[in-house]
Design a protein around this motif. Structure first.
Motif, short mmCIF file in Angstrom:
data_model
loop_
_atom_site.label_atom_id
_atom_site.label_comp_id
_atom_site.label_asym_id
_atom_site.label_seq_id
_atom_site.Cartn_x
_atom_site.Cartn_y
_atom_site.Cartn_z
N UNK A 93 -55.78 -99.91 21.31
CA UNK A 93 -56.26 -101.11 20.63
C UNK A 93 -55.89 -102.35 21.41
N UNK A 94 -54.63 -102.42 21.79
CA UNK A 94 -54.09 -103.57 22.54
C UNK A 94 -54.76 -103.69 23.90
N UNK A 95 -54.96 -102.54 24.57
CA UNK A 95 -55.60 -102.54 25.89
C UNK A 95 -57.03 -103.08 25.81
N UNK A 96 -57.80 -102.58 24.83
CA UNK A 96 -59.19 -103.01 24.69
C UNK A 96 -59.27 -104.52 24.44
N UNK A 97 -58.38 -105.00 23.57
CA UNK A 97 -58.37 -106.43 23.27
C UNK A 97 -58.02 -107.23 24.52
N UNK A 98 -56.98 -106.79 25.23
CA UNK A 98 -56.50 -107.53 26.39
C UNK A 98 -57.55 -107.59 27.49
N UNK A 99 -58.28 -106.49 27.69
CA UNK A 99 -59.31 -106.46 28.72
C UNK A 99 -60.38 -107.52 28.43
N UNK A 142 -55.74 -113.20 19.56
CA UNK A 142 -54.87 -112.60 20.58
C UNK A 142 -53.44 -112.46 20.10
N UNK A 143 -52.93 -113.51 19.47
CA UNK A 143 -51.52 -113.46 19.07
C UNK A 143 -51.30 -112.60 17.82
N UNK A 144 -52.29 -112.48 16.96
CA UNK A 144 -52.19 -111.52 15.87
C UNK A 144 -52.11 -110.11 16.43
N UNK A 145 -52.94 -109.82 17.40
CA UNK A 145 -52.98 -108.48 18.00
C UNK A 145 -51.69 -108.17 18.74
N UNK A 146 -51.22 -109.13 19.54
CA UNK A 146 -50.00 -108.91 20.33
C UNK A 146 -48.78 -108.77 19.45
N UNK A 147 -48.63 -109.67 18.47
CA UNK A 147 -47.48 -109.60 17.56
C UNK A 147 -47.46 -108.26 16.82
N UNK A 148 -48.62 -107.79 16.39
CA UNK A 148 -48.69 -106.53 15.66
C UNK A 148 -48.31 -105.35 16.54
N UNK A 149 -48.81 -105.34 17.77
CA UNK A 149 -48.53 -104.24 18.68
C UNK A 149 -47.04 -104.18 19.04
N UNK A 203 -64.18 -100.55 18.78
CA UNK A 203 -62.73 -100.34 18.74
C UNK A 203 -62.18 -100.72 17.37
N UNK A 204 -62.67 -101.82 16.81
CA UNK A 204 -62.22 -102.25 15.49
C UNK A 204 -62.51 -101.21 14.43
N UNK A 205 -63.69 -100.60 14.47
CA UNK A 205 -64.06 -99.58 13.49
C UNK A 205 -63.17 -98.35 13.60
N UNK A 206 -62.87 -97.95 14.82
CA UNK A 206 -61.97 -96.80 15.03
C UNK A 206 -60.58 -97.12 14.51
N UNK A 207 -60.12 -98.34 14.77
CA UNK A 207 -58.79 -98.75 14.32
C UNK A 207 -58.71 -98.79 12.80
N UNK A 208 -59.76 -99.25 12.15
CA UNK A 208 -59.79 -99.29 10.69
C UNK A 208 -59.59 -97.90 10.08
N UNK A 209 -60.16 -96.90 10.74
CA UNK A 209 -60.14 -95.54 10.20
C UNK A 209 -58.82 -94.84 10.47
N UNK A 210 -58.29 -94.98 11.68
CA UNK A 210 -57.19 -94.11 12.10
C UNK A 210 -55.81 -94.77 12.12
N UNK A 241 -53.94 -105.02 32.69
CA UNK A 241 -55.31 -105.02 32.19
C UNK A 241 -55.87 -106.43 32.07
N UNK A 242 -55.00 -107.40 31.79
CA UNK A 242 -55.47 -108.78 31.74
C UNK A 242 -55.97 -109.20 33.12
N UNK A 243 -55.24 -108.80 34.16
CA UNK A 243 -55.70 -109.08 35.51
C UNK A 243 -57.00 -108.36 35.82
N UNK A 244 -57.11 -107.09 35.38
CA UNK A 244 -58.36 -106.35 35.56
C UNK A 244 -59.50 -107.03 34.82
#
Length: 405
Positions: free
Chosen positions: A18-24, A115-122, A183-190, A152-155
């Motif tokens: 989840x974090x990787x997809x967001x960061x990319x 971004x910061x919601x995602x990072x803080x959560x991870x 990605x969001x839909x997968x995250x909601x489920x699992x 990944x941010x650099x990528x």
């Protein structure tokens, strides 16, 4: 394959993916905005100011987001971050005539919240997935998550440039929004429900940490990241373009490679710091590494002042700075997760990353202003001063007497 893994490992992989997809997408979006508005004729300083609200809302989000994570659960704040990024990307799909500076700044503000919601959560979730007493494993997992994110941010910088060439601005933004929606839909489920929710609902007044160690580390973090961004965000790319005649592809490519290498070193931080034989890092470790880093921008400033092969001095100095800064950053990331209390962990982590965002905000503003007034050398001296403050503050961090691993 995932069915054979333990529940904790499955959750870690879900959070990391989840974090990787967001960061990319976050890195790609930044490069898309920079290159697109560069093509429209905006100055580097004006482009940097497009990200001002991104940084401001990062400060607010980390403070409030930690409280929301403790009340609602980290799965909900992480998923909220994903869907807000989809909305931010969608805002940029309007006709070109509507892509005004205020509109783009508003989209970037929403992206900063996401971004910061995602990072803080991870980062908070990792604390809950590692059993108590396994400090070595915690350090390793945090280092891998943090290092891979920056790589990944650099990528993402490269991805943004490639998508812009192949699909154009609107096509690139639309493709990223669609991918992130999946990605969001997968995250909601699992993703595990109620991950990180505090046993008792914390009051809003509790967003300010009561832990002395967390407060001290947060202050050190503010100056650490201010020291990086005061010369890295605006001053460095403008200097490379104006003084060395690098085109925007050379500047963007070099900075992207720097961020990727920086992330790789962060992932290796446990091995690097473990060579001292002192076990897990503590306040003394943080002081030592910050002290060493303080010397680097000072030496680069002296080299540029004396005109000692400026190009080589700057590039080599930046590479050394990147290695040492990566270790410092990874150390801090481990220490905050280690210091944070398990019940309502996101409160402490959110407060800490609020200080991180504040440091980036101060550094970004100073980078543009100081460079415009006094040049890159002045930015480097301020960086050295900030790092000296980060090292001094680290003297008040706790010292661990035994290895917890």
């Amino acid at each position: 394959m995932l069915a054979h893994l333990s529940p904790a490992i499955r959750q870690y992989l879900l959070i990391t993916a989840n974090y990787w997809a967001f960061t990319l997408t976050d890195g790609a979006l930044r490069m898309l905005v920079v290159l697109h508005f560069h093509q429209l004729g905006y100055s580097p300083l004006a482009i940097a100011m497009l990200f001002l609200f991104y940084e401001i809302f990062g400060v607010i989000t980390n403070l409030v987001g930690g409280w929301l994570g403790a009340r609602l659960g980290l799965n909900r704040t992480m998923n909220l971050g994903l869907v807000l990024q989809v909305v931010a990307l969608s805002m940029l799909l309007v006709p070109a005539a509507m892509l005004t500076v205020p509109w783009v700044m508003a989209a970037q503000a929403l992206s900063g919240v996401a971004k910061d919601l995602n990072k803080m959560s991870a980062k908070s979730a990792i604390k809950l997935l590692v059993p108590d007493g396994q400090g070595g494993a915690l350090y390793h997992w945090v280092a891998v998550l943090t290092g891979s994110k920056n790589a990944l941010k650099g990528a993402g910088f490269f991805l943004g440039g490639a998508l812009l060439m192949v699909m154009g601005f609107a096509g690139a933004v639309g493709a990223m929004a669609a991918a992130l929606l999946v990605v969001w839909m997968i995250s909601l489920i699992y993703l595990k429900k109620d991950l990180g929710r505090a046993k008792s609902k914390p009051k809003f007044s509790e967003v300010f940490s009561k832990s002395r160690a967390v407060n001290v580390l947060s202050a050190a973090r503010l100056f650490l990241f201010g020291a990086r961004d005061v010369w890295f965000v605006v001053a460095l790319p403008v200097f490379l373009a104006s003084q060395f005649d690098w085109d925007h592809w050379q500047v963007g490519g070099f900075l992207a490679l720097w961020v990727i290498g920086y992330g790789a070193v962060q992932s290796l931080a446990p091995r690097i710091t473990g060579r001292s034989g002192r076990g897990l890092p503590d306040g003394r470790t943080a002081f030592g590494w910050a002290s060493v880093l303080t010397v680097v921008p000072a030496l680069i400033a002296l080299a540029l002042w004396q005109e000692w092969v400026p190009g080589v001095s700057l590039v080599v100095g930046l590479l050394i700075f990147g290695v040492l800064f990566a270790v410092n950053s990874s150390l801090h990331s481990y220490l905050i997760v280690s210091y944070a209390k398990e019940d309502g962990v996101s409160l402490d982590v959110g407060f800490y990353y609020m200080a991180n965002a504040m440091g980036r905000l101060v550094g970004t503003v100073l980078s543009g202003w100081v460079y415009q007034v006094a040049g890159l050398i002045a930015c480097l001296w301020i960086s050295a001063a900030f790092l000296a403050l980060a090292a001094i503050i680290a003297l008040w961090l706790p010292r661990r007497l035994v290895d917890e691993s």
